[in-house]
Design a protein around this motif. Sequence first.
Motif, PDB file in Angstrom:
ATOM      1  N   ALA A  31      33.386  54.010  17.220  1.00 48.43           N
ATOM      2  CA  ALA A  31      34.142  53.249  18.217  1.00 48.43           C
ATOM      3  C   ALA A  31      33.210  52.364  19.037  1.00 48.43           C
ATOM      4  O   ALA A  31      33.527  51.203  19.341  1.00 48.43           O
ATOM      5  CB  ALA A  31      34.922  54.199  19.122  1.00 48.43           C
ATOM      6  N   LEU A  32      32.054  52.883  19.400  1.00 48.68           N
ATOM      7  CA  LEU A  32      31.082  52.101  20.159  1.00 48.68           C
ATOM      8  C   LEU A  32      30.488  50.978  19.316  1.00 48.68           C
ATOM      9  O   LEU A  32      30.289  49.859  19.792  1.00 48.68           O
ATOM     10  CB  LEU A  32      29.977  53.020  20.682  1.00 48.68           C
ATOM     11  N   ARG A  33      30.203  51.285  18.064  1.00 53.42           N
ATOM     12  CA  ARG A  33      29.651  50.254  17.165  1.00 53.42           C
ATOM     13  C   ARG A  33      30.647  49.102  17.011  1.00 53.42           C
ATOM     14  O   ARG A  33      30.272  47.922  17.048  1.00 53.42           O
ATOM     15  CB  ARG A  33      29.321  50.874  15.812  1.00 53.42           C
ATOM     16  N   ALA A  34      31.928  49.454  16.843  1.00 50.68           N
ATOM     17  CA  ALA A  34      32.955  48.426  16.705  1.00 50.68           C
ATOM     18  C   ALA A  34      33.090  47.605  17.981  1.00 50.68           C
ATOM     19  O   ALA A  34      33.290  46.385  17.931  1.00 50.68           O
ATOM     20  CB  ALA A  34      34.288  49.072  16.347  1.00 50.68           C
ATOM     21  N   ALA A  35      32.980  48.271  19.137  1.00 49.27           N
ATOM     22  CA  ALA A  35      33.081  47.552  20.405  1.00 49.27           C
ATOM     23  C   ALA A  35      31.944  46.539  20.557  1.00 49.27           C
ATOM     24  O   ALA A  35      32.152  45.428  21.057  1.00 49.27           O
ATOM     25  CB  ALA A  35      33.079  48.535  21.566  1.00 49.27           C
ATOM     26  N   LEU A  36      30.755  46.898  20.130  1.00 52.44           N
ATOM     27  CA  LEU A  36      29.628  45.977  20.207  1.00 52.44           C
ATOM     28  C   LEU A  36      29.783  44.829  19.218  1.00 52.44           C
ATOM     29  O   LEU A  36      29.391  43.685  19.500  1.00 52.44           O
ATOM     30  CB  LEU A  36      28.318  46.719  19.928  1.00 52.44           C
ATOM     31  N   ALA A  63      36.968  48.422  33.314  1.00 52.92           N
ATOM     32  CA  ALA A  63      36.643  47.597  32.147  1.00 52.92           C
ATOM     33  C   ALA A  63      37.930  47.102  31.504  1.00 52.92           C
ATOM     34  O   ALA A  63      39.002  47.707  31.675  1.00 52.92           O
ATOM     35  CB  ALA A  63      35.822  48.387  31.127  1.00 52.92           C
ATOM     36  N   HIS A  64      37.818  46.015  30.742  1.00 51.80           N
ATOM     37  CA  HIS A  64      38.972  45.436  30.059  1.00 51.80           C
ATOM     38  C   HIS A  64      38.525  44.863  28.729  1.00 51.80           C
ATOM     39  O   HIS A  64      37.502  44.171  28.648  1.00 51.80           O
ATOM     40  CB  HIS A  64      39.582  44.324  30.925  1.00 51.80           C
ATOM     41  N   ARG A  65      39.264  45.182  27.701  1.00 49.90           N
ATOM     42  CA  ARG A  65      39.076  44.572  26.384  1.00 49.90           C
ATOM     43  C   ARG A  65      40.436  44.107  25.885  1.00 49.90           C
ATOM     44  O   ARG A  65      41.444  44.266  26.574  1.00 49.90           O
ATOM     45  CB  ARG A  65      38.444  45.569  25.403  1.00 49.90           C
ATOM     46  N   ARG A  67      42.765  45.139  23.868  1.00 46.83           N
ATOM     47  CA  ARG A  67      43.892  46.056  23.699  1.00 46.83           C
ATOM     48  C   ARG A  67      44.106  46.973  24.887  1.00 46.83           C
ATOM     49  O   ARG A  67      45.234  47.363  25.189  1.00 46.83           O
ATOM     50  CB  ARG A  67      43.672  46.891  22.435  1.00 46.83           C
ATOM     51  N   TYR A  68      43.026  47.356  25.553  1.00 48.38           N
ATOM     52  CA  TYR A  68      43.115  48.333  26.634  1.00 48.38           C
ATOM     53  C   TYR A  68      42.376  47.843  27.874  1.00 48.38           C
ATOM     54  O   TYR A  68      41.462  47.022  27.802  1.00 48.38           O
ATOM     55  CB  TYR A  68      42.481  49.664  26.209  1.00 48.38           C
ATOM     56  N   ALA A  69      42.783  48.388  29.016  1.00 48.25           N
ATOM     57  CA  ALA A  69      42.017  48.317  30.252  1.00 48.25           C
ATOM     58  C   ALA A  69      41.860  49.751  30.740  1.00 48.25           C
ATOM     59  O   ALA A  69      42.607  50.646  30.324  1.00 48.25           O
ATOM     60  CB  ALA A  69      42.724  47.455  31.291  1.00 48.25           C
ATOM     61  N   GLY A  70      40.898  49.978  31.608  1.00 49.33           N
ATOM     62  CA  GLY A  70      40.715  51.342  32.082  1.00 49.33           C
ATOM     63  C   GLY A  70      39.788  51.393  33.273  1.00 49.33           C
ATOM     64  O   GLY A  70      39.065  50.430  33.561  1.00 49.33           O
ATOM     65  N   VAL A  71      39.814  52.518  33.951  1.00 48.13           N
ATOM     66  CA  VAL A  71      38.925  52.706  35.090  1.00 48.13           C
ATOM     67  C   VAL A  71      38.552  54.183  35.184  1.00 48.13           C
ATOM     68  O   VAL A  71      39.402  55.055  35.031  1.00 48.13           O
ATOM     69  CB  VAL A  71      39.569  52.212  36.409  1.00 48.13           C
ATOM     70  N   LYS A  72      37.281  54.426  35.407  1.00 46.87           N
ATOM     71  CA  LYS A  72      36.805  55.786  35.665  1.00 46.87           C
ATOM     72  C   LYS A  72      36.484  55.925  37.141  1.00 46.87           C
ATOM     73  O   LYS A  72      35.800  55.070  37.710  1.00 46.87           O
ATOM     74  CB  LYS A  72      35.576  56.118  34.820  1.00 46.87           C
ATOM     75  N   ILE A  73      36.997  56.979  37.736  1.00 47.40           N
ATOM     76  CA  ILE A  73      36.652  57.335  39.105  1.00 47.40           C
ATOM     77  C   ILE A  73      35.886  58.645  39.034  1.00 47.40           C
ATOM     78  O   ILE A  73      36.413  59.656  38.555  1.00 47.40           O
ATOM     79  CB  ILE A  73      37.890  57.477  39.989  1.00 47.40           C
ATOM     80  N   ALA A  74      34.645  58.619  39.461  1.00 45.91           N
ATOM     81  CA  ALA A  74      33.793  59.802  39.371  1.00 45.91           C
ATOM     82  C   ALA A  74      33.159  60.073  40.733  1.00 45.91           C
ATOM     83  O   ALA A  74      33.038  59.184  41.579  1.00 45.91           O
ATOM     84  CB  ALA A  74      32.704  59.605  38.322  1.00 45.91           C
ATOM     85  N   ASP A  96      47.485  50.042  29.031  1.00 45.03           N
ATOM     86  CA  ASP A  96      47.788  49.044  28.013  1.00 45.03           C
ATOM     87  C   ASP A  96      47.397  47.676  28.570  1.00 45.03           C
ATOM     88  O   ASP A  96      47.843  47.300  29.656  1.00 45.03           O
ATOM     89  CB  ASP A  96      49.288  49.097  27.690  1.00 45.03           C
ATOM     90  N   ALA A  97      46.574  46.927  27.861  1.00 45.37           N
ATOM     91  CA  ALA A  97      46.055  45.676  28.416  1.00 45.37           C
ATOM     92  C   ALA A  97      47.151  44.629  28.652  1.00 45.37           C
ATOM     93  O   ALA A  97      47.164  43.988  29.708  1.00 45.37           O
ATOM     94  CB  ALA A  97      44.954  45.114  27.523  1.00 45.37           C
ATOM     95  N   PRO A  98      48.096  44.401  27.705  1.00 38.30           N
ATOM     96  CA  PRO A  98      49.091  43.340  27.945  1.00 38.30           C
ATOM     97  C   PRO A  98      50.026  43.613  29.114  1.00 38.30           C
ATOM     98  O   PRO A  98      50.438  42.682  29.817  1.00 38.30           O
ATOM     99  CB  PRO A  98      49.861  43.288  26.617  1.00 38.30           C
ATOM    100  N   THR A  99      50.383  44.881  29.340  1.00 35.27           N
ATOM    101  CA  THR A  99      51.359  45.196  30.391  1.00 35.27           C
ATOM    102  C   THR A  99      50.745  45.898  31.588  1.00 35.27           C
ATOM    103  O   THR A  99      51.377  46.018  32.637  1.00 35.27           O
ATOM    104  CB  THR A  99      52.469  46.104  29.840  1.00 35.27           C
ATOM    105  N   LEU A 100      49.500  46.397  31.435  1.00 33.05           N
ATOM    106  CA  LEU A 100      48.819  47.212  32.436  1.00 33.05           C
ATOM    107  C   LEU A 100      49.611  48.469  32.794  1.00 33.05           C
ATOM    108  O   LEU A 100      49.468  49.024  33.886  1.00 33.05           O
ATOM    109  CB  LEU A 100      48.495  46.397  33.684  1.00 33.05           C
ATOM    110  N   ALA A 101      50.421  48.930  31.838  1.00 32.07           N
ATOM    111  CA  ALA A 101      51.121  50.204  32.012  1.00 32.07           C
ATOM    112  C   ALA A 101      50.143  51.340  31.729  1.00 32.07           C
ATOM    113  O   ALA A 101      49.355  51.272  30.778  1.00 32.07           O
ATOM    114  CB  ALA A 101      52.305  50.295  31.058  1.00 32.07           C
TER     115      ALA A 101
END
Length: 314
Positions: A31-36, A63-65, A67-74, A96-101
């Motif tokens: 997954a990381l290789r594909a992202a790069l 972060a946003h790509r 297909r997806y967006a996301g956030v980590k709170i640590a 979900d990136a298009p709707t941010l649901a």
Amino acid sequence: MSATPPVPHLPRTIDETGLLRALPMAAAVDALRAALRDGPDPEADPPRTIVPVEHGQLLLMPAHRSRYAGVKIATVAPDNPAAGLPRVQGQYLLFDAPTLAPLALLDGIALTTVRTAAVSALAADLLAVPEASRLVVFGTGPQARGHLDALRAVRPLTHVTVVGRTPANVERFVATARRDTGLRVEAGEPSAVAGADLVACCTTARAPLFDGALLPPHAMVTAVGSHERGSREVDGTTVLRSTVVVESRSAAAREAGDLIPELESGRLDREALVTLAGLATGAATVDPDRPRLFKSVGMAWEDLAVAGAAYEAT
């Protein structure tokens, strides 16, 4: 009569067990290789937000790509281990990136453990000699064990030396790793790096763990312990002897305590830093006659790539 608006679905919950079951290490590395290969340049990632609070730090990593967006709170609470609590805690919310649901809520620490080790495994697959079999791991916590398992997935490990500050923790780590892996695992000293093919630094050290002059020319070192300017696991000798690989030049200049003294003194040229994306896409190469140092600070695009892959696999 107006139509009733659709009821939003509650986000799926993916706990540690579900994450580990859904995403074997090889899948996380892929997954990381594909992202790069396919995603935006990691240099475009927003900086990590660090908010000091009374008993530690709050960290925010969005972060946003495509297909997806996301956030980590640590959170980071340095005094927690003395009370029997985790030093780092957190959650990851995938959208979900298009709707941010909202799509899923993932265990943020399990996600971090997997992605940190998977990034190191990807770096090792790109940097370590193919026959690398001898690993020295500094640390006895979850990241140390995660790195042992991750590096086994990309190189034919046969011998592991564990170096730690607390003898009881080292003994426990050695016994568990022997039982689970069948490898030759033993306690050792920092000087063991002289015979290492791979070195994994997985600690909260504030000062270098070993003498970089001892590293064999073919060795690959991964240092993942911190994203703070005042911390370092490797010394200036290691940095200046090595081809230095980073996730992002700008992130390294902000957060890589292992590199900042050499960067700010001018002994290490920022433009000489090789990026993981450059290696993954074939745009960059490394000198086979020098040690290779991969300094990771952890980035939001990595969390997003692994979280998206875990969501798709559950």
